[in-house]
Scaffold this motif. Sequence first.
Motif, PDB file in Angstrom:
ATOM      1  N   GLY A 109       5.544   7.269  -5.953  1.00 48.44           N
ATOM      2  CA  GLY A 109       4.436   6.643  -5.228  1.00 48.44           C
ATOM      3  C   GLY A 109       4.358   5.155  -5.493  1.00 48.44           C
ATOM      4  O   GLY A 109       4.096   4.353  -4.584  1.00 48.44           O
ATOM      5  N   VAL A 110       4.593   4.746  -6.741  1.00 51.04           N
ATOM      6  CA  VAL A 110       4.557   3.317  -7.070  1.00 51.04           C
ATOM      7  C   VAL A 110       5.677   2.573  -6.349  1.00 51.04           C
ATOM      8  O   VAL A 110       5.484   1.455  -5.838  1.00 51.04           O
ATOM      9  CB  VAL A 110       4.671   3.138  -8.593  1.00 51.04           C
ATOM     10  CG1 VAL A 110       4.850   1.672  -8.947  1.00 51.04           C
ATOM     11  CG2 VAL A 110       3.441   3.707  -9.282  1.00 51.04           C
ATOM     12  N   GLU A 164       7.051   3.401  -3.520  1.00 50.62           N
ATOM     13  CA  GLU A 164       6.713   3.306  -2.095  1.00 50.62           C
ATOM     14  C   GLU A 164       5.675   2.210  -1.872  1.00 50.62           C
ATOM     15  O   GLU A 164       5.778   1.424  -0.911  1.00 50.62           O
ATOM     16  CB  GLU A 164       6.181   4.662  -1.630  1.00 50.62           C
ATOM     17  CG  GLU A 164       5.926   4.710  -0.129  1.00 50.62           C
ATOM     18  CD  GLU A 164       5.484   6.097   0.308  1.00 50.62           C
ATOM     19  OE1 GLU A 164       5.209   6.267   1.510  1.00 50.62           O
ATOM     20  OE2 GLU A 164       5.418   7.002  -0.563  1.00 50.62           O
ATOM     21  N   ARG A 165       4.689   2.124  -2.740  1.00 50.03           N
ATOM     22  CA  ARG A 165       3.680   1.073  -2.588  1.00 50.03           C
ATOM     23  C   ARG A 165       4.291  -0.314  -2.817  1.00 50.03           C
ATOM     24  O   ARG A 165       3.885  -1.295  -2.171  1.00 50.03           O
ATOM     25  CB  ARG A 165       2.531   1.314  -3.569  1.00 50.03           C
ATOM     26  CG  ARG A 165       1.657   2.505  -3.193  1.00 50.03           C
ATOM     27  CD  ARG A 165       0.512   2.700  -4.167  1.00 50.03           C
ATOM     28  NE  ARG A 165      -0.362   3.794  -3.799  1.00 50.03           N
ATOM     29  CZ  ARG A 165      -0.145   5.075  -4.059  1.00 50.03           C
ATOM     30  NH1 ARG A 165       0.950   5.401  -4.754  1.00 50.03           N
ATOM     31  NH2 ARG A 165      -0.991   6.007  -3.671  1.00 50.03           N
ATOM     32  N   ASN A 166       5.230  -0.405  -3.732  1.00 50.81           N
ATOM     33  CA  ASN A 166       5.906  -1.692  -3.929  1.00 50.81           C
ATOM     34  C   ASN A 166       6.675  -2.112  -2.685  1.00 50.81           C
ATOM     35  O   ASN A 166       6.697  -3.301  -2.323  1.00 50.81           O
ATOM     36  CB  ASN A 166       6.862  -1.591  -5.126  1.00 50.81           C
ATOM     37  CG  ASN A 166       6.112  -1.564  -6.450  1.00 50.81           C
ATOM     38  OD1 ASN A 166       5.042  -2.183  -6.579  1.00 50.81           O
ATOM     39  ND2 ASN A 166       6.663  -0.860  -7.435  1.00 50.81           N
ATOM     40  N   GLU A 224       5.874  -1.258   0.414  1.00 50.16           N
ATOM     41  CA  GLU A 224       4.867  -1.688   1.389  1.00 50.16           C
ATOM     42  C   GLU A 224       4.345  -3.088   1.056  1.00 50.16           C
ATOM     43  O   GLU A 224       4.135  -3.921   1.948  1.00 50.16           O
ATOM     44  CB  GLU A 224       3.714  -0.681   1.414  1.00 50.16           C
ATOM     45  CG  GLU A 224       4.109   0.679   1.989  1.00 50.16           C
ATOM     46  CD  GLU A 224       2.954   1.659   1.963  1.00 50.16           C
ATOM     47  OE1 GLU A 224       1.875   1.272   1.446  1.00 50.16           O
ATOM     48  OE2 GLU A 224       3.123   2.788   2.457  1.00 50.16           O
ATOM     49  N   LEU A 225       4.113  -3.358  -0.258  1.00 47.98           N
ATOM     50  CA  LEU A 225       3.648  -4.683  -0.661  1.00 47.98           C
ATOM     51  C   LEU A 225       4.685  -5.750  -0.319  1.00 47.98           C
ATOM     52  O   LEU A 225       4.320  -6.859   0.143  1.00 47.98           O
ATOM     53  CB  LEU A 225       3.363  -4.675  -2.164  1.00 47.98           C
ATOM     54  CG  LEU A 225       2.881  -5.999  -2.768  1.00 47.98           C
ATOM     55  CD1 LEU A 225       1.552  -6.430  -2.131  1.00 47.98           C
ATOM     56  CD2 LEU A 225       2.723  -5.865  -4.282  1.00 47.98           C
TER      57      LEU A 225
END
Length: 401
Positions: A317-318, A320-322, A324-325
Amino acid sequence: MFRSEPRIIVDEDVETNTTNSFVYHAMMEDLLEKLKILNYEKEFLANLKMKPIHRYYYIIPKNPGEQFYLFSLMAAWLIRKSGRDIEQPQESHDPNDTISNILEQVKALGIKIECSPNKLKQGVGEDVVFLLNQLANIALEHTKLQWSPLVLPEEKEEEIEVIDDESEINLERVEEEMIAAYSDDSDDENLFHIGDINVNDRNTAPTQIQIDTDEDNWNLEVERVVPRLKITIRNDNRDWRSHLEQMKQYRSNIDHSMPLAKTQLERLYKEISSVLDKVGSREKYLNRELDTILEDYRQQLDKLSKVKEDYKRISGGVAERNRELAKLNDRLDTIKQQMEERGSSMTDGTPLVNIKKAVSKIKQEIVEMDVRIGVLDCVLLQSRIRDEKQVSNEFNTSAVF
């Protein structure tokens, strides 16, 4: 009544597949023979420090990574043996690039192969065996090997050798020498006369023989004759008697050494069995003592596996969020760049200056066009006046006539 034999129905597709598998097994064996002729063990495997491959290596899938890497290296080596230059494949290279390079060189060598690169990427199969076999054929042709004709050895009949040894018995020679020795003696008392033997009856043997011979002469004669009574017999390995004697000798040796070896083996068996019993008892004791510790260890392993799974899920999850960021940062950078370009264009007066220059240039061009138009009008007017004068002159001359 006789029982009818069961009929076996074989599917045609199964039969053709079995035949093809046999064909490619035979082709794999031919490939191994060709590689041995090309001396692949010293020129190819020595650098890789690997064992020679067996005849099922490229038929049965076992380790796809290793098999594909060895296939690519062997194909590149055979291509170089065929006179072409190719880059040495590495494990870090992309398999698709490696297969494409090999297929390009194969087409350059004139080999026609119809298969997808995905089948070659597996490193095993019929297409791999066929490709390597064709490359081996071209490599053999390029090395220009010359096959010598098969020469069968001539079977020679074994001749019986006659050993001419001076130690063999020659009865005629012994008799002549004995006669010559006895004839030299002037006294006939040294001779042995058979007629001097008294035989009372045919069925009774003589009880006493009187021999009047000197003992010293007899000993000398025996010493002279004994060396020549030696008989040498050549051993023949094909004789069954010699084999029988060897078997008897081996049997006697076995019977002699068997009791001692049997006692030693029995003592060794007892020692090993006692040691195994001790090891088994200690193993059971350790299992009983370490049962609780092993159970705790299993529980800790289960907890560790759960924690690893949670960590993987959270880290996924981290990540994937990275991503997106990172995408949002890239979009923000593009928007900032566009805003800066628009602000600079709004405050900058260069476009207005450029427009003024263009307007003045257009006005100048219009003036030049007006001048050209006036000049053309004058030229057109002069040409019309000239034409009218010419027409009036022609009319006047015609009226006079």
